[in-house]
Design an enzyme around this catalytic site. Sequence first.
Site, PDB file in Angstrom:
ATOM      1  N   HIS A   1       0.844  -1.289   0.043  1.00  0.00           N
ATOM      2  CA  HIS A   1      -0.087   0.120   0.049  1.00  0.00           C
ATOM      3  C   HIS A   1       0.941   1.328   0.017  1.00  0.00           C
ATOM      4  O   HIS A   1       0.519   2.252   0.599  1.00  0.00           O
ATOM      5  CB  HIS A   1      -0.936   0.236   1.189  1.00  0.00           C
ATOM      6  CG  HIS A   1      -1.591  -1.111   1.639  1.00  0.00           C
ATOM      7  ND1 HIS A   1      -2.992  -1.537   0.894  1.00  0.00           N
ATOM      8  CD2 HIS A   1      -1.330  -2.038   2.218  1.00  0.00           C
ATOM      9  CE1 HIS A   1      -3.337  -2.843   1.307  1.00  0.00           C
ATOM     10  NE2 HIS A   1      -2.327  -3.171   2.083  1.00  0.00           N
TER      11      HIS A   1
ATOM     12  N   GLU B   1       9.620   8.139 -17.082  1.00  0.00           N
ATOM     13  CA  GLU B   1       8.166   8.667 -17.353  1.00  0.00           C
ATOM     14  C   GLU B   1       7.583   8.225 -18.689  1.00  0.00           C
ATOM     15  O   GLU B   1       6.606   7.714 -18.801  1.00  0.00           O
ATOM     16  CB  GLU B   1       8.048  10.104 -17.150  1.00  0.00           C
ATOM     17  CG  GLU B   1       8.466  10.386 -15.747  1.00  0.00           C
ATOM     18  CD  GLU B   1       8.487  11.953 -15.358  1.00  0.00           C
ATOM     19  OE1 GLU B   1       7.924  12.654 -14.618  1.00  0.00           O
ATOM     20  OE2 GLU B   1       9.268  12.737 -16.296  1.00  0.00           O
TER      21      GLU B   1
END
Length: 464
Positions: free
Chosen positions: A164, A298
């Site tokens: 998480h 990216e």
Amino acid sequence: MLRFILTFMKKLWGGRFKERTESSVESFTESVSFDARLWKQDIEGSIAHVKMLGRQKIISSKDCNLIIKGLKEISCEIQNGKFRFHESLEDVHMNIEHALIRKIGPAGGKVHTARSRNDQVSLDIRLYLRDEIKAVIKLIQRIQKILVSLAEKNIDIIMPGYTHLQRAQPVLLAHHLLAYYEMLGRDRERLGDCLVRVNVMPLGAAALAGSTLPIDRKYVARLLKFPAVSENSIDTVSDRDFVIEFISASALIMTHLSRFSEELIIWNSEEFRFVDLPDAYTTGSSIMPQKKNPDLLELTRGKTGRVYGSLMSLLTVMKGLPLAYNRDMQEDKEPLFDTVDTLRSCLTVLSAMLPKIRFNKTEMFKATEAGFLTATDIAEYLVEKGLPFRDAHRITGEIVKYCIDKGKTLEQLTLVELKKYSKLISKEIVGRISVADSVSRRTSYGGTSKKVVLQRIRKIKSKK
Ligand code: ARG
């Protein structure tokens, strides 16, 4: 003027037509602007086909040799940039056939005997794709090798493992890196699997029903090094499963590259500072002078979208098609080529950049110190002492709550403090709370201890 002549160029299929094709129709239907990329495979396939025609005495050996010579010359011309592809000739297949006929005369008109563009295009794509798959597998292997050497080089770096995106348990950086080794291993397997189905010889299915002429498909397969020949002519010209399978395997590879990129981007942020990216593989900002951006990562993450798009596009193209060939299938090439180009470029830049990344040992370790990462170790200690795991979990949770209240880490607790939570706790617990112990004690198969990780590295290296 040339364009004028070309517009009136006789179509190879022009026999039954009274009117010439509208030029807007030519631009709409052409594929040569992108399938010219298959010229080598097209010529290689034609040469094998013609050799078979000659061997079966469907054409004379004189014509056979003439055609092969002509095709080889065309191959040289294309290679040397001396060949002009024409939109009005639709696709790579017709451009080459047309050039052949112009070059050697009527014998050139025999190359397409017992063949259709429907099986020809399938052959070209298969020849192309099998080489590309092998090249992609090599690129993946290279990254895997780099990951192993980075793991080995940085074997003593401990970092937080996350769930998480919350610090969960300490792990070895090497273990984390090798997680990608395993993903890429499955990717390679998938490609190898896909290759089996790509590597099937389609020629001889002709338009869809096979041929009345005595062709020898197995001979063509032997010449072109295909281990198998397709079984059903209708299926053969209708099938693009193998392209979809390849793009699907590629989409998963991109998923993995994208996740890795994402992690490196986060790790490179000021908030984490786990890695330093090499200057040569980053870019600056046009306005903010201080910036060093991870654009390459990216873009890899971003380009994943193109490959997913290609997969969806081809699945959609195929879903409603009645058997057998339909022109819709010409729409397979751009998504395929784009996938290959994207995949290859992402794998290439990543493998160039990876070895130059610096891992920041101190920052990574520092991040393991806050967040009670060894709480599970305490719970497991209590399990060893005979407590059911649920109770051990609750007790450890209370210890963590105490630490939060007191502003302490687990390691800062004294034995007296700890003992308040369970009488099963004794002084051996001290060797269970530290981050280093937590890692080194995780010796279960596939776990993160140095011993197990080194075993895995040894096994990987012995496989080669
Ligand atoms: N350019 C076509 C394609 O890529 C080749 C096959 C055309 N076949 C036909 N019968 N029109 O699919």
